[in-house]
Design an enzyme around this catalytic site. Structure first.
Site, PDB file in Angstrom:
ATOM      1  N   GLU A   1       0.846  -1.205   0.000  1.00 35.94           N
ATOM      2  CA  GLU A   1       0.000   0.000   0.000  1.00 35.94           C
ATOM      3  C   GLU A   1       0.876   1.248   0.000  1.00 35.94           C
ATOM      4  O   GLU A   1       1.979   1.237   0.563  1.00 35.94           O
ATOM      5  CB  GLU A   1      -0.888   0.030   1.247  1.00 35.94           C
ATOM      6  CG  GLU A   1      -1.821  -1.153   1.369  1.00 35.94           C
ATOM      7  CD  GLU A   1      -2.524  -1.207   2.730  1.00 35.94           C
ATOM      8  OE1 GLU A   1      -3.377  -2.089   2.894  1.00 35.94           O
ATOM      9  OE2 GLU A   1      -2.206  -0.379   3.609  1.00 35.94           O
TER      10      GLU A   1
ATOM     11  N   LYS B   1       2.144   4.690   1.336  1.00 35.97           N
ATOM     12  CA  LYS B   1       2.210   5.272   2.687  1.00 35.97           C
ATOM     13  C   LYS B   1       1.914   6.773   2.570  1.00 35.97           C
ATOM     14  O   LYS B   1       2.773   7.552   2.193  1.00 35.97           O
ATOM     15  CB  LYS B   1       3.581   5.030   3.309  1.00 35.97           C
ATOM     16  CG  LYS B   1       3.682   5.444   4.768  1.00 35.97           C
ATOM     17  CD  LYS B   1       5.047   5.071   5.354  1.00 35.97           C
ATOM     18  CE  LYS B   1       5.135   5.437   6.822  1.00 35.97           C
ATOM     19  NZ  LYS B   1       4.997   6.873   7.057  1.00 35.97           N
TER      20      LYS B   1
ATOM     21  N   ASP C   1       1.263  10.612   3.329  1.00 37.24           N
ATOM     22  CA  ASP C   1       1.903  11.547   4.242  1.00 37.24           C
ATOM     23  C   ASP C   1       0.844  12.494   4.797  1.00 37.24           C
ATOM     24  O   ASP C   1       0.606  13.580   4.263  1.00 37.24           O
ATOM     25  CB  ASP C   1       2.993  12.333   3.501  1.00 37.24           C
ATOM     26  CG  ASP C   1       3.919  13.061   4.455  1.00 37.24           C
ATOM     27  OD1 ASP C   1       3.881  12.753   5.663  1.00 37.24           O
ATOM     28  OD2 ASP C   1       4.672  13.932   4.007  1.00 37.24           O
TER      29      ASP C   1
ATOM     30  N   TYR D   1      -7.750   2.368   5.230  1.00 37.68           N
ATOM     31  CA  TYR D   1      -6.915   1.222   4.859  1.00 37.68           C
ATOM     32  C   TYR D   1      -6.858   0.089   5.891  1.00 37.68           C
ATOM     33  O   TYR D   1      -6.145  -0.888   5.674  1.00 37.68           O
ATOM     34  CB  TYR D   1      -5.490   1.684   4.556  1.00 37.68           C
ATOM     35  CG  TYR D   1      -4.861   2.556   5.626  1.00 37.68           C
ATOM     36  CD1 TYR D   1      -4.530   2.052   6.883  1.00 37.68           C
ATOM     37  CD2 TYR D   1      -4.587   3.890   5.366  1.00 37.68           C
ATOM     38  CE1 TYR D   1      -3.955   2.852   7.856  1.00 37.68           C
ATOM     39  CE2 TYR D   1      -4.000   4.707   6.334  1.00 37.68           C
ATOM     40  CZ  TYR D   1      -3.693   4.181   7.567  1.00 37.68           C
ATOM     41  OH  TYR D   1      -3.131   4.975   8.532  1.00 37.68           O
TER      42      TYR D   1
ATOM     43  N   LYS E   1      10.541   3.620   3.628  1.00 35.82           N
ATOM     44  CA  LYS E   1      10.423   5.071   3.446  1.00 35.82           C
ATOM     45  C   LYS E   1      11.386   5.546   2.357  1.00 35.82           C
ATOM     46  O   LYS E   1      12.564   5.170   2.347  1.00 35.82           O
ATOM     47  CB  LYS E   1      10.695   5.802   4.762  1.00 35.82           C
ATOM     48  CG  LYS E   1       9.660   5.489   5.840  1.00 35.82           C
ATOM     49  CD  LYS E   1       9.702   6.465   6.978  1.00 35.82           C
ATOM     50  CE  LYS E   1       9.001   7.738   6.635  1.00 35.82           C
ATOM     51  NZ  LYS E   1       8.843   8.655   7.785  1.00 35.82           N
TER      52      LYS E   1
ATOM     53  N   CYS F   1      12.216  48.290  -3.652  1.00 33.49           N
ATOM     54  CA  CYS F   1      11.332  47.430  -4.440  1.00 33.49           C
ATOM     55  C   CYS F   1      11.925  47.200  -5.840  1.00 33.49           C
ATOM     56  O   CYS F   1      12.323  48.165  -6.506  1.00 33.49           O
ATOM     57  CB  CYS F   1       9.955  48.082  -4.557  1.00 33.49           C
ATOM     58  SG  CYS F   1       8.817  47.162  -5.628  1.00 33.49           S
TER      59      CYS F   1
ATOM     60  N   CYS G   1       9.373  49.192  -8.430  1.00 32.98           N
ATOM     61  CA  CYS G   1       9.085  50.636  -8.435  1.00 32.98           C
ATOM     62  C   CYS G   1      10.097  51.462  -7.651  1.00 32.98           C
ATOM     63  O   CYS G   1       9.936  52.674  -7.521  1.00 32.98           O
ATOM     64  CB  CYS G   1       7.669  50.887  -7.901  1.00 32.98           C
ATOM     65  SG  CYS G   1       7.497  50.538  -6.136  1.00 32.98           S
TER      66      CYS G   1
ATOM     67  N   CYS H   1       6.797  46.536   0.136  1.00 33.54           N
ATOM     68  CA  CYS H   1       6.774  47.778  -0.631  1.00 33.54           C
ATOM     69  C   CYS H   1       5.436  48.449  -0.321  1.00 33.54           C
ATOM     70  O   CYS H   1       4.381  47.847  -0.523  1.00 33.54           O
ATOM     71  CB  CYS H   1       6.885  47.480  -2.124  1.00 33.54           C
ATOM     72  SG  CYS H   1       6.491  48.901  -3.165  1.00 33.54           S
TER      73      CYS H   1
ATOM     74  N   CYS I   1       2.838  50.617  -7.688  1.00 32.37           N
ATOM     75  CA  CYS I   1       3.736  49.496  -7.969  1.00 32.37           C
ATOM     76  C   CYS I   1       3.002  48.503  -8.877  1.00 32.37           C
ATOM     77  O   CYS I   1       1.999  47.908  -8.457  1.00 32.37           O
ATOM     78  CB  CYS I   1       4.143  48.834  -6.654  1.00 32.37           C
ATOM     79  SG  CYS I   1       5.329  47.490  -6.824  1.00 32.37           S
TER      80      CYS I   1
END
Length: 670
Positions: free
Chosen positions: A113, A115, A117, A225, A312, A406, A409, A424, A430
């Protein structure tokens, strides 16, 4: 309509709405407007009410949410949720296989199966109804998170079938699809909130939220599962997986029944390459002996079963050269550094860029120009630099120094105390901020303007057709200029102008969210609109008045005041008002149940056992009472729950405002 036609219509609506939910949550590609979805959902709910015998246990009407959980109750697991032994190499798997053969002989099978996360969860069903959902916790006991788990669209509340045991427990993994994670994390970053590192952390944080209405807004999924019951229902694990699928559970289609350890290793090798094509994260493969009788014979160690092991995968990692660091400016003015890399193959894709998050990350890594860096793509969606190979650093290479102005601008960047991002402040001058702000305004969660998309907004900006949000409402005066745009015909223009006109009907809370005020997300906009009623009250509100609104803290209040202190923003409000947008809450008529609270004023604060704050507000208003936005000398009662803000409590005490509980409120209207 015949009874068969009704059932057919209900089944079709369930299938259609579940598909739309999948498109929205999993693919992050909605194919229907929110309004249309809600209308279809209402239609299905009415049909289910009229014909409960045809109601589908997997109907989207079942995923409601709305309960507030003050504290999560600790529940002892009937069957301990043990962890599995882990390995990262082939030899350990062959040693495991050898131990199994010595104990039970050569006649057995394995189930392989994926695994997942995510966050482990245990679901208990009685008479086919979901009664409890508990986290793994320490393996012997966990937290009851039933209200939150009920909002997950793939977890059935009622099961179908005749062979379902009276009481059983099924285990699975709650997770978040990558596309949904990216979308939600982007929203968090735009609001100035710290982004989650990966989908697992986001899913885990969501499951432990107190308000299941908020959980419902964050799309979670779940694969089941493992089945546990008092009596052994099946001879093999594989048989149980196929059966629970028929009961309505979401079981991964990628599990496989195999006959040897070589087959197991082939399965592992296949998914090491293919895992990146999945819409969700896996971090390995679980291998289980298939026969339950053989599992019993193999038994358990103190920590894990002897009949199962997990392999793993190592996080994918490569070395490459940092070519340069560039900077992106977001809608709210946040400036994010990005590492531009010499292209390199990583986890099946060519990587050219990696996130650097913020200035602190650059310092932590001690990045220099043309450094050779290690790049990882494990639980992270976007590749990230994990460290520098100092042995390959070029002599006299200069350290990377974060920008002071920035990149778009030239405005000087600022960084507020306690925050990680540089900003900014030139939001009206901007270019990426202007474009991003307008794109946010037209979005589905804000004004939901049909006929307008992000690319169109960019084109309009480049041609000088829109420089501010308010310019959208003067586009009907620029028909000739619009016709000059390539692939923008009369029908497109007509649809767009209709969508803009229709957006004037959107409620105040949507307009407020659409303005894009920093930290004012969808939920905060709703609370501000309900608490202060109109834009003028909001503009003139003091910090005290703003923080008196439910769940509005000092940081949000300061951001609102800063936004409305700018003349450009106030001018935009004037122009949008003139265009006909909604800047006040339309109060719905309240049908009085009694007059027992007439002349009395209330503020509600904290978390309650029996009711949500919205329910308490309705109770008060239906009995003639009035809800105030903040605590003052005019207030008659503060309805106080747990976790109430200390500033509210202090102010109420100073003004001698009586504190009452929800039970005392109920007694007042009995």
């Amino acid at each position: 309509m015949s009874i068969f036609a009704v059932k057919e219509q209900m089944d079709a609506l369930v299938a259609e709405l579940n598909q739309h939910t999948y498109n929205y949550y999993v693919l992050a590609m909605p194919t229907i407007a929110d309004y249309e979805f809600d209308k279809k959902l209402e239609q299905l709910a009415e049909l289910e009410k009229a014909h409960p015998e045809f109601a589908d246990p997997n109907s989207p009407t079942q995923k409601v949410g709305g309960d507030i959980t003050k504290n999560f109750v600790t529940v002892k697991h009937k069957w301990s949720m043990l962890s599995l032994g882990n390995t990262y190499n082939e030899q350990d798997l062959r040693d495991f296989d050898e131990r199994v053969r010595k104990a039970i002989g050569d006649d057995f099978e394995y189930v392989c199966e994926l695994k997942f996360d995510g966050l482990s969860i245990s679901l208990t069903y009685e008479n086919g109804v979901l009664v409890r959902a508990v986290t793994r916790g320490d393996g012997t006991q966990g937290d009851d998170v039933t209200n939150n788990i009920k909002t997950i669209h793939t977890i059935p509340h009622h099961l179908k079938g005749n062979d379902i045991p009276q009481v059983f427990e099924i285990r699975g993994e709650v997770f978040m699809h990558r596309a949904a994670f990216e979308r939600l994390n982007k929203e968090r970053e735009e609001l100035g909130e710290v982004a989650y590192a990966n989908p697992r952390n986001f899913a885990s944080g969501t499951v432990k939220m107190q308000d299941s209405k908020e959980v419902k807004k964050r799309p979670l999924d779940c694969f089941l599962y493992a089945l546990n019951s008092q009596n052994q229902l099946f001879k093999t694990h594989w048989e149980s997986l196929q059966t629970v699928k028929n009961w309505g559970f979401n079981v991964s289609e990628h599990s496989k029944l195999v006959n040897s350890i070589d087959d197991v290793l082939a399965f592992i090798a296949y998914w090491e390459e293919q895992r990146f094509k999945l819409s969700y994260d896996i971090d390995g493969i679980v291998i289980k002996v298939n026969s339950y009788a053989q599992q019993q014979e193999l038994g358990f160690t103190a920590k894990s079963p002897r009949w199962a092991i997990s392999y793993k995968y190592k996080a994918a990692e490569v070395q490459t050269v940092l070519e340069k660091v560039t900077y992106q400016v977001g809608r709210t003015g946040a400036v994010t550094p990005v590492a531009n890399l010499k292209p390199v193959l990583l986890a099946g894709t060519t990587v050219k860029r990696a996130t650097l998050h913020n200035a602190d990350e650059i310092l932590r890594l001690d990045l220099h120009e043309n450094d050779t860096v290690f790049v990882e793509k494990g639980g992270e969606i976007i590749p990230k630099i994990i460290k520098v190979n100092l042995n390959l650093r070029k002599p006299n290479s200069a350290p990377i120094v974060y920008l002071t102005n920035c990149p778009e601008c030239e405005t000087e960047l600022i960084r507020k105390e306690g925050e990680v991002a540089f900003y900014c402040q030139n939001d009206e001058g901007c270019p990426p901020q202007i474009v991003g702000k307008i794109q946010h305004f037209i979005g589905r969660k804000a004004m939901n303007i049909d006929g307008l998309g992000d690319e169109t907004i960019e084109t309009f900006y480049q041609r000088g057709l829109v420089k501010h949000i308010s310019d959208l409402y003067t586009l009907n005066e620029k028909a000739n200029e619009l016709k000059q745009i390539e692939r923008f015909g009369e029908r497109s223009i007509e649809n767009m102008l209709k969508g803009i006109e229709k957006s004037k009907e959107m409620p105040f809370e949507k307009v407020l969210f659409g303005l894009g005020i920093r930290y004012v997300g969808e939920t905060v906009a709703k609370k501000l609109a309900r608490g202060l009623k109109n834009i003028d009250n909001l503009i003139s509100a003091s910090v005290e008045e703003l923080t008196a609104v439910d769940e509005i803290g000092g940081r949000i209040a300061e951001s609102i005041q800063e936004y409305f202190s700018k003349a450009d923003h106030l001018q935009q409000i004037v122009l949008l008002k003139q265009a006909g947008l909604q800047f006040e809450v339309v109060e719905t008529e309240i049908l009085l149940q009694s007059d027992k609270l007439i002349g009395k004023t209330f503020v509600i604060s904290g978390v309650f056992e029996k009711h949500s704050r919205e329910e308490l507000k309705t109770i008060i208003e239906e009995n003639g009472g009035k809800i105030l936005s903040g605590i003052s000398a005019k207030l008659d009662f503060l309805v106080a729950g747990d976790n109430m803000g200390p500033s509210k409590l202090e102010k109420a005490t100073k003004l001698n405002v009586p504190l009452i509980s929800e039970d005392e409120l109920e007694k007042m209207i009995e």
